[in-house]
Design a protein around this motif. Structure first.
Motif: not given
Length: 180
Positions: A123-141
């Motif tokens: 069930d992998q998919k790419d995700v990204s977003g900003k939480y707090g002061d950090i822009d995150w890039t990654g994947f969810e499974y």
């Protein structure tokens, strides 16, 4: 005689296993006692803007990290083999529901990120977003996610198990994260 002893031993072993399984049954712990919460370092619990359902009970600082700890959760400095390592820490609801933070070189965190992306494929998919002061890039499974980002020029990797990228718990913990 020898075959009879073997057969008796096998039957006895199977009987013990069957009794053990029946004894375990479907017992669920319905107790209402909560685990001991870590001592609060703030005057009172605060509710994050991210989610009214997750209360940050304390804030911990370790190395360059300062992170909020939800009510009833724990904080672990370093990692299992080196509790003095200030480049990593964990915010844990349980052994299977946690956020592991790591400050590594970009080469190292991309190597680990790529390895985990190749491993956790269900069930992998790419995700990204900003939480707090950090822009995150990654994947969810299926049972967590892997993220990387930069804060104050420092690369940070988050490995999470037990929560989705957009869960109230994720929003609360990641929005509370500050890097020196």
């Amino acid at each position: 005689m020898r075959k009879m002893k073997k057969a008796t031993a096998v039957i006895l072993c199977l009987t013990v296993m069957a009794v053990s399984l029946v004894a375990c049954g479907d017992s669920k712990d319905n107790s209402t006692s909560a685990p001991d919460a870590p001592a609060a370092t703030e005057a009172a619990p605060v509710t994050t803007e991210a989610s009214a359902s997750v209360t940050i009970a304390s804030t911990e600082t370790w190395g360059d990290y300062t992170v909020g700890i939800p009510e009833g959760w724990t904080f672990r400095k370093g990692y299992a083999l080196n509790e003095d390592d200030t480049t990593c820490c964990s915010v844990k609801k349980s052994d299977f529901s946690k956020f592991d933070f790591n400050m590594e070189s970009e080469d190292m965190y991309m190597k680990k990120y790529d390895q985990n992306k190749a491993t956790y494929t269900q069930d992998q998919k790419d995700v990204s977003g900003k939480y707090g002061d950090i822009d995150w890039t990654g994947f969810e499974y299926s049972n967590g996610f892997e993220l990387y980002g930069k804060a104050n020029g420092k690369p940070v990797r988050v490995s999470c198990s037990g929560f989705k990228f957009d869960s109230p718990e994720t929003k609360a913990v990641l929005e509370s994260l500050k890097i020196k």
